[in-house]
Design an enzyme around this catalytic site. Structure first.
Site, PDB file in Angstrom:
ATOM      1  N   ASP A  39      -8.598 -12.223  -7.328  1.00  9.77           N
ATOM      2  CA  ASP A  39      -7.360 -12.378  -6.555  1.00  9.77           C
ATOM      3  C   ASP A  39      -7.283 -13.733  -5.840  1.00  9.77           C
ATOM      4  O   ASP A  39      -6.289 -14.455  -5.945  1.00  9.77           O
ATOM      5  CB  ASP A  39      -7.223 -11.259  -5.511  1.00  9.77           C
TER       6      ASP A  39
ATOM      7  N   LYS B 223     -10.288  -0.333  -5.289  1.00  6.32           N
ATOM      8  CA  LYS B 223     -10.960  -1.634  -5.326  1.00  6.32           C
ATOM      9  C   LYS B 223     -12.339  -1.620  -4.652  1.00  6.32           C
ATOM     10  O   LYS B 223     -13.209  -2.398  -4.990  1.00  6.32           O
ATOM     11  CB  LYS B 223     -10.082  -2.702  -4.662  1.00  6.32           C
TER      12      LYS B 223
END
Ligand code: ATR
Length: 287
Positions: free
Chosen positions: A106, A70
């Site tokens: 997210d 990420k």
């Protein structure tokens, strides 16, 4: 069935065998009658740049990025969205003429899930984040951009909570406080906070009897207890919070909604998520 018009999507992580993203996105594609294919890949770290370049050359419209890439993927991107800039972590790459733009869905996925399940909105809330790792950063970046009254961060390692608070303060006007890990023991904390979000892996399978040291007897029906864990679907923290009358939400909603936001960014189609919650929950329950 695929044809020459079929669009390519992928998820990159390592390991990737347990990812539910291919199932989720294939489901959205079918539900939305979208002509696409979504594949999972586990490139080695030293092959990450090549993997991104290869997918770009093949015209992949969208990529998800998961642990451990990420942050590592950022140098290979053309730009970041404001959200991703705050947390310096991405889970979604969107193909543009410039190259891939990195986004992080997210945190907004979690907000969407809490809105859908409980009508919860961040505005005016006093939110306690338990943990200050990558997952906490994603959530914090999203809630800090809404008009929350206060974000309180507690983490076993206080320095990490302090650096997250510093990062947020650069990008947000909202009140941010860091407390000692021991503050979880103080009754006053429970009067001053309305939403508790566990972002640590404590309680995740197979250690399902573990729990962050929250004083469960201080939770009541005025509180919202959130766990980013979705395996198990109900952690000990959520089970005990529910018994106290608190509203609860697991990481299932965040997983489905972050996927729906990525799908919408890639295709401009916003999928309906109710059936996807059911599909992912059933898949998790069947192990
Ligand atoms: P992720 O990217 O999934 O958030 P991470 O960056 O390793 O993972 O962060 C995990 C978070 O959970 C950290 O805040 C970590 O606390 P430390 O900063 O003190 O390491 C927290 N965490 C992990 N295991 C924990 C435990 N047993 N008790 C309390 N906190 C824990």
């Amino acid at each position: 069935m695929s044809n020459t018009e079929t669009k390519l999507f992928a998820v990159l992580g390592n390991p990737i065998a347990h990812s539910l993203s291919p199932l989720l996105h294939s489901f959205f594609m079918e539900q939305c009658h979208y002509n696409g294919v979504y594949l999972a890949f586990a490139p080695k770290k030293e092959e990450l740049a090549q993997a991104i370049a290869g997918l770009k050359a093949l015209g992949a419209k969208g990529i998800n990025v998961t642990i451990p890439y990420k942050e590592a993927v950022i140098p290979y991107l053309a730009d970041l969205t404001p959200q991703a800039k705050i947390c310096q972590a991405v889970n979604t790459l969107i193909l543009t003429e410039k190259g891939f733009i990195g986004d992080n869905t997210d945190g907004n996925g979690l907000i969407k899930a809490l809105e859908k399940q409980h009508g919860w909105q961040p505005e005016g809330r006093k939110i306690l984040l338990i943990g200050a790792g990558g997952a906490a950063k994603g959530v914090a970046a999203a809630i800090a951009r809404r008009q929350v009254a206060e974000i309180v961060i507690v983490n076993r390692t206080k320095e990490k909570a302090e650096s997250l608070a510093k990062l947020l303060a650069q990008h947000s006007e909202c009140l941010i406080k860091v407390l000692d890990w021991d503050a979880l023991q103080q009754e006053t904390l429970y009067q001053n906070v309305d939403t508790f979000i566990n972002t640590t892996p404590v309680g995740m399978s197979p250690h399902i009897e573990a729990m962050a040291p929250v004083r469960m007897e201080c939770l009541c029906e005025d509180h919202m207890a959130v766990d980013l864990i979705y395996n198990p679907l109900e952690t000990k923290f959520l089970r005990l919070a529910k018994a106290q009358g608190a509203k609860t939400a697991s990481g299932l909603g965040m997983f489905v909604e972050q996927g729906a936001l990525s799908f919408a960014a890639w295709t401009t189609i916003t999928p309906e998520t109710t059936d996807a919650y059911r599909l992912i929950a059933e898949t998790l329950n069947n192990g």
